[in-house]
Design a protein around this motif. Structure first.
Motif, short mmCIF file in Angstrom:
data_model
loop_
_atom_site.label_atom_id
_atom_site.label_comp_id
_atom_site.label_asym_id
_atom_site.label_seq_id
_atom_site.Cartn_x
_atom_site.Cartn_y
_atom_site.Cartn_z
N VAL A 1 4.41 19.11 -31.34
CA VAL A 1 5.35 19.08 -30.21
C VAL A 1 4.70 18.20 -29.13
CG1 VAL A 1 6.84 20.41 -28.68
CG2 VAL A 1 6.13 21.39 -30.87
N GLN A 2 4.61 16.94 -29.48
CA GLN A 2 3.93 15.94 -28.67
C GLN A 2 4.95 15.05 -27.98
OE1 GLN A 2 1.61 15.68 -32.57
NE2 GLN A 2 0.48 14.28 -31.24
N ASN A 3 4.57 14.49 -26.84
CA ASN A 3 5.48 13.67 -26.04
C ASN A 3 6.20 12.63 -26.88
OD1 ASN A 3 5.00 14.90 -23.49
ND2 ASN A 3 3.06 13.81 -23.37
N GLY A 4 5.48 11.87 -27.67
CA GLY A 4 6.07 10.79 -28.45
C GLY A 4 6.87 11.26 -29.65
N VAL A 5 6.60 12.47 -30.12
CA VAL A 5 7.29 12.99 -31.30
C VAL A 5 8.64 13.59 -30.91
CG1 VAL A 5 7.17 14.64 -33.21
CG2 VAL A 5 5.11 13.41 -32.49
N VAL A 6 8.70 14.29 -29.78
CA VAL A 6 9.94 14.99 -29.42
C VAL A 6 10.72 14.33 -28.29
CG1 VAL A 6 9.07 17.21 -30.27
CG2 VAL A 6 8.80 16.62 -27.84
N ALA A 7 10.33 13.15 -27.88
CA ALA A 7 11.01 12.47 -26.76
C ALA A 7 12.51 12.37 -26.98
CB ALA A 7 10.41 11.09 -26.53
N ASP A 8 12.93 12.05 -28.19
CA ASP A 8 14.35 11.89 -28.50
C ASP A 8 14.85 12.94 -29.49
OD1 ASP A 8 14.61 9.57 -26.88
OD2 ASP A 8 13.68 8.38 -28.48
N VAL B 1 -5.70 21.82 -34.40
CA VAL B 1 -5.99 21.16 -35.67
C VAL B 1 -5.43 19.75 -35.59
CG1 VAL B 1 -5.47 21.18 -38.15
CG2 VAL B 1 -5.93 23.35 -36.94
N HIS B 2 -6.29 18.77 -35.82
CA HIS B 2 -5.88 17.37 -35.77
C HIS B 2 -5.56 16.89 -37.18
CE1 HIS B 2 -6.79 16.98 -31.55
NE2 HIS B 2 -7.85 17.74 -31.79
N LYS B 3 -4.42 16.22 -37.32
CA LYS B 3 -4.01 15.77 -38.64
C LYS B 3 -3.53 14.32 -38.63
CE LYS B 3 0.83 17.36 -38.66
NZ LYS B 3 1.50 16.11 -38.89
N ASN B 4 -3.54 13.73 -39.83
CA ASN B 4 -3.06 12.36 -40.02
C ASN B 4 -2.00 12.26 -41.11
OD1 ASN B 4 -6.40 12.00 -39.62
ND2 ASN B 4 -5.07 10.92 -38.21
N ASP C 1 -1.67 8.76 -35.68
CA ASP C 1 -1.65 7.66 -36.63
C ASP C 1 -1.50 6.37 -35.81
OD1 ASP C 1 1.12 7.41 -35.99
OD2 ASP C 1 1.73 8.54 -37.77
N GLU C 2 -1.25 5.26 -36.49
CA GLU C 2 -1.13 3.98 -35.78
C GLU C 2 -0.05 4.00 -34.71
OE1 GLU C 2 -0.74 0.45 -38.12
OE2 GLU C 2 -2.51 0.91 -39.32
N GLY C 3 1.05 4.65 -34.99
CA GLY C 3 2.15 4.71 -34.03
C GLY C 3 2.00 5.81 -33.00
N LEU C 4 1.02 6.66 -33.17
CA LEU C 4 0.78 7.79 -32.26
C LEU C 4 -0.74 7.89 -32.06
CD1 LEU C 4 2.54 10.01 -30.89
CD2 LEU C 4 1.99 11.47 -32.84
N PRO C 5 -1.30 6.93 -31.32
CA PRO C 5 -2.77 6.87 -31.19
C PRO C 5 -3.34 8.07 -30.42
CG PRO C 5 -1.72 4.96 -30.14
CD PRO C 5 -0.63 5.85 -30.63
N ARG C 6 -4.44 8.57 -30.94
CA ARG C 6 -5.13 9.69 -30.31
C ARG C 6 -5.48 9.37 -28.86
NH1 ARG C 6 -9.13 13.46 -33.62
NH2 ARG C 6 -9.46 15.02 -32.01
N ASP C 7 -5.29 10.35 -28.00
CA ASP C 7 -5.57 10.27 -26.56
C ASP C 7 -4.55 9.47 -25.76
OD1 ASP C 7 -7.85 11.92 -26.74
OD2 ASP C 7 -9.07 10.20 -27.34
N SER C 8 -3.49 8.98 -26.41
CA SER C 8 -2.43 8.29 -25.67
C SER C 8 -1.50 9.35 -25.06
CB SER C 8 -1.63 7.38 -26.60
OG SER C 8 -0.89 8.16 -27.54
N ASP C 9 -0.66 8.95 -24.10
CA ASP C 9 0.29 9.88 -23.52
C ASP C 9 1.26 10.39 -24.58
OD1 ASP C 9 1.42 11.31 -21.21
OD2 ASP C 9 3.17 10.03 -21.59
N ALA C 10 1.69 9.52 -25.48
CA ALA C 10 2.62 9.92 -26.54
C ALA C 10 2.00 10.98 -27.46
CB ALA C 10 3.04 8.71 -27.36
N TRP C 11 0.69 10.95 -27.64
CA TRP C 11 -0.04 11.86 -28.52
C TRP C 11 -0.19 13.25 -27.91
CZ3 TRP C 11 -4.98 13.88 -27.45
CH2 TRP C 11 -5.63 14.50 -28.52
#
Length: 183
Positions: free
Chosen positions: A17-24, A81-84, A56-66
């Motif tokens: 439930v991360q900013n970039g995953v649930v934005a839309d 738990v961190h996953k890829n 992942d590449e589209g959701l880089p660790r430590d970014s706002d989207a992540w």
């Protein structure tokens, strides 16, 4: 009914439930409110809350989207738990986190229904867990331009088929937030 020995406990999984995953995401605010209700209930009942966070590449660790959405703050003692990969068990320490807490049943919430949620519920059952999907506490974005059904249909279909899922010694099931029982 888990097939995992000495694992009588349940845990709440909050997946991606991360900013970039649930934005839309479909019904974003309603789903997050339901997850928050479940997190509060789990904490009140001393049920482990385990946060799963994708990168992942589209959701880089430590970014706002992540980062997790601000409406769902982690408790300091709650594992992340961190996953890829889609399945939250693949290449992670999720199994060790659950084993340490005696968990044989997972209650699953989060995003995306047609990716990480489906991969994780199947992955959990294959690994011996009982798996409860919270039908009004998972979501996905609109992928109709790629040929997928509308998000409400993706969610409804997943809830329907998981409601009747089982395997030898293991039970699936779908319930709404109001009907979640951790015991």
């Amino acid at each position: 009914m888990t097939t995992l020995p000495d694992r009588p406990n349940a845990a709440l999984l909050v997946i991606d439930v991360q900013n970039g995953v649930v934005a839309d995401a479909h019904d974003r605010d309603g789903v997050i409110a339901n997850i928050r209700t479940l997190v509060d209930k789990a904490r009140a009942e001393d049920v482990p809350v385990v946060w799963v966070q994708h990168s992942d590449e589209g959701l880089p660790r430590d970014s706002d989207a992540w980062r997790y959405v601000p409406e769902l703050p982690h408790g300091e003692s709650e594992p992340v738990v961190h996953k890829n990969y889609g399945d939250s068990f693949e290449g992670t320490d999720l199994e060790a986190v659950l084993a340490e807490r005696g968990v044989g049943r997972v209650v699953v919430t989060g995003a995306q229904t047609d990716a990480c949620i489906r991969a994780t519920i199947h992955g959990a059952m294959v690994r011996g867990y009982d798996v409860t999907l919270v039908g009004d506490a998972h979501t996905t974005e609109d992928l109709t331009k790629y040929g997928a059904p509308p998000p409400d249909q993706v969610i409804a279909h997943t809830n329907l088929y998981w409601k009747y899922q089982n395997a030898p010694g293991r039970q699936g099931g779908t319930v709404d937030t109001a009907d979640v029982a951790f015991a």
